[in-house]
Design a protein around this motif. Sequence first.
Motif, mmCIF file in Angstrom:
data_model
loop_
_atom_site.group_PDB
_atom_site.id
_atom_site.type_symbol
_atom_site.label_atom_id
_atom_site.label_comp_id
_atom_site.label_asym_id
_atom_site.label_seq_id
_atom_site.Cartn_x
_atom_site.Cartn_y
_atom_site.Cartn_z
ATOM 1 N N ALA A 224 0.834 -1.200 0.000
ATOM 2 C CA ALA A 224 0.000 0.000 0.000
ATOM 3 C C ALA A 224 0.872 1.255 0.000
ATOM 4 N N ASP A 225 0.242 2.386 -0.328
ATOM 5 C CA ASP A 225 0.961 3.665 -0.330
ATOM 6 C C ASP A 225 0.734 4.446 0.961
ATOM 7 N N SER A 226 -0.400 4.213 1.601
ATOM 8 C CA SER A 226 -0.741 4.887 2.849
ATOM 9 C C SER A 226 -1.899 4.122 3.467
ATOM 10 N N TYR A 227 -2.318 4.555 4.655
ATOM 11 C CA TYR A 227 -3.485 3.972 5.311
ATOM 12 C C TYR A 227 -4.535 5.046 5.548
ATOM 13 N N HIS A 228 -5.796 4.615 5.460
ATOM 14 C CA HIS A 228 -6.940 5.493 5.681
ATOM 15 C C HIS A 228 -7.658 5.010 6.936
ATOM 16 N N VAL A 229 -7.788 5.896 7.924
ATOM 17 C CA VAL A 229 -8.399 5.531 9.199
ATOM 18 C C VAL A 229 -9.621 6.411 9.432
ATOM 19 N N GLN B 206 -2.103 4.883 16.857
ATOM 20 C CA GLN B 206 -0.892 4.600 17.635
ATOM 21 C C GLN B 206 -0.512 3.124 17.554
ATOM 22 N N GLU B 207 -1.506 2.251 17.508
ATOM 23 C CA GLU B 207 -1.214 0.824 17.384
ATOM 24 C C GLU B 207 -0.604 0.506 16.020
ATOM 25 N N ILE B 208 -1.105 1.141 14.971
ATOM 26 C CA ILE B 208 -0.532 0.949 13.639
ATOM 27 C C ILE B 208 0.921 1.409 13.632
ATOM 28 N N ARG B 209 1.178 2.526 14.301
ATOM 29 C CA ARG B 209 2.524 3.095 14.334
ATOM 30 C C ARG B 209 3.567 2.095 14.848
ATOM 31 N N LYS B 210 3.129 1.181 15.692
ATOM 32 C CA LYS B 210 4.073 0.233 16.281
ATOM 33 C C LYS B 210 4.655 -0.719 15.242
ATOM 34 N N ILE B 211 3.906 -0.939 14.134
ATOM 35 C CA ILE B 211 4.362 -1.926 13.154
ATOM 36 C C ILE B 211 4.359 -1.392 11.723
ATOM 37 N N SER B 212 4.189 -0.078 11.559
ATOM 38 C CA SER B 212 4.167 0.470 10.212
ATOM 39 C C SER B 212 4.742 1.878 10.176
ATOM 40 N N ALA B 213 5.444 2.174 9.074
ATOM 41 C CA ALA B 213 5.967 3.516 8.858
ATOM 42 C C ALA B 213 5.232 4.230 7.718
ATOM 43 N N CYS C 247 -0.230 12.414 13.470
ATOM 44 C CA CYS C 247 -0.859 11.773 12.309
ATOM 45 C C CYS C 247 -0.598 12.644 11.088
ATOM 46 N N GLU C 248 -0.018 12.058 10.045
ATOM 47 C CA GLU C 248 0.472 12.852 8.907
ATOM 48 C C GLU C 248 -0.611 13.673 8.213
ATOM 49 N N TRP C 249 -1.795 13.073 8.041
ATOM 50 C CA TRP C 249 -2.891 13.751 7.350
ATOM 51 C C TRP C 249 -4.100 13.806 8.278
ATOM 52 N N ILE C 250 -4.682 14.985 8.410
ATOM 53 C CA ILE C 250 -5.896 15.155 9.201
ATOM 54 C C ILE C 250 -6.945 15.761 8.278
ATOM 55 N N CYS C 251 -7.987 14.984 7.992
ATOM 56 C CA CYS C 251 -8.968 15.364 6.971
ATOM 57 C C CYS C 251 -10.340 15.565 7.612
ATOM 58 N N MET C 252 -10.935 16.722 7.351
ATOM 59 C CA MET C 252 -12.153 17.144 8.045
ATOM 60 C C MET C 252 -13.285 17.363 7.049
ATOM 61 N N HIS C 253 -14.498 16.996 7.443
ATOM 62 C CA HIS C 253 -15.655 17.222 6.578
ATOM 63 C C HIS C 253 -15.989 18.710 6.540
ATOM 64 N N VAL C 254 -16.147 19.227 5.327
ATOM 65 C CA VAL C 254 -16.434 20.656 5.178
ATOM 66 C C VAL C 254 -17.804 21.008 5.740
ATOM 67 N N GLU C 255 -18.690 20.033 5.823
ATOM 68 C CA GLU C 255 -20.051 20.306 6.290
ATOM 69 C C GLU C 255 -20.109 20.732 7.751
ATOM 70 N N VAL C 256 -19.018 20.521 8.515
ATOM 71 C CA VAL C 256 -18.990 20.932 9.925
ATOM 72 C C VAL C 256 -17.884 21.956 10.190
ATOM 73 N N LEU C 257 -17.355 22.561 9.139
ATOM 74 C CA LEU C 257 -16.216 23.472 9.298
ATOM 75 C C LEU C 257 -16.579 24.953 9.316
ATOM 76 N N ASP C 258 -17.837 25.285 9.192
ATOM 77 C CA ASP C 258 -18.217 26.696 9.141
ATOM 78 C C ASP C 258 -17.714 27.436 10.380
ATOM 79 N N GLY C 259 -16.887 28.455 10.153
ATOM 80 C CA GLY C 259 -16.324 29.220 11.257
ATOM 81 C C GLY C 259 -15.084 28.615 11.876
ATOM 82 N N LEU C 260 -14.652 27.454 11.369
ATOM 83 C CA LEU C 260 -13.497 26.755 11.944
ATOM 84 C C LEU C 260 -12.390 26.477 10.934
ATOM 85 N N ALA C 261 -12.698 26.573 9.656
ATOM 86 C CA ALA C 261 -11.789 26.060 8.627
ATOM 87 C C ALA C 261 -10.396 26.666 8.712
#
Length: 229
Positions: A29-34, A53-60, A84-98
């Motif tokens: 794989a190229d990355s993991y999606h959680v 954190q558990e994934i981190r123990k056995i994967s880079a 966590c390298e990527w933090i992805c947020m739903h735009v539908e709850v980002l009003d005033g926070l983006a």
Amino acid sequence: MKKVEFSPSLMTMDLDKFKEQISFLNEHADSYHVDIMDGHYVPNITLSPWFIQEIRKISALPISAHLMVTNPAFWVQQLIDIQCEWICMHVEVLDGLAFRLIDQIHDAGLKAGVVLNPETPIDVIFPYIDLVDKVTIMTVDPGFAGQRFIEGALDKIVALRELREQNGYQYIVEMDGSSNRKSFKRIDEANPDIYIIGRSGLFGLDEDIEKAWNTMVSDYEETTGKVLA
């Protein structure tokens, strides 16, 4: 031809074979999606920062956290704390926070992504499109694995690629939902940078993860006419 990247959605893996499956996927794989769901934004509760954190123990491999939550600010800091390298947020709850949350993620040296539901138009993210590192297009309604593929959502992937080329944006484009033999050809035509693959495209193909991966590769190659490197 650009490399096709596959990111297994670990919500759909066999947790009884956690170490076995991760050990194999580390080499393919190229990355993991959680997926992190709070039971409010969607009526399901799944993985957590602890799982990462558990994934981190056995994967880079890089890990992308997909926040399906009503209060992203609560989760963003937890994910920053565990780097966590990527933090992805739903735009539908980002009003005033983006802007605040994108800056918070970037200030921590991490990458910020936004996620759009199938019915959410891309113009919602225009105020901060130049700031994000990734845009994920949902091709199913969020919350559960195995839902109906919404083909029309792929048009947003095409539009995002065109906007990137025209304006020099740096984000990558990812698709999430029912990526499998039935949909590979149409997804390939839309040409996302990353395919998220879950139960129907990978983990449900065979109990043996190596056989499942090889079947996924064959399905992609046979339906698109392209050979994966």
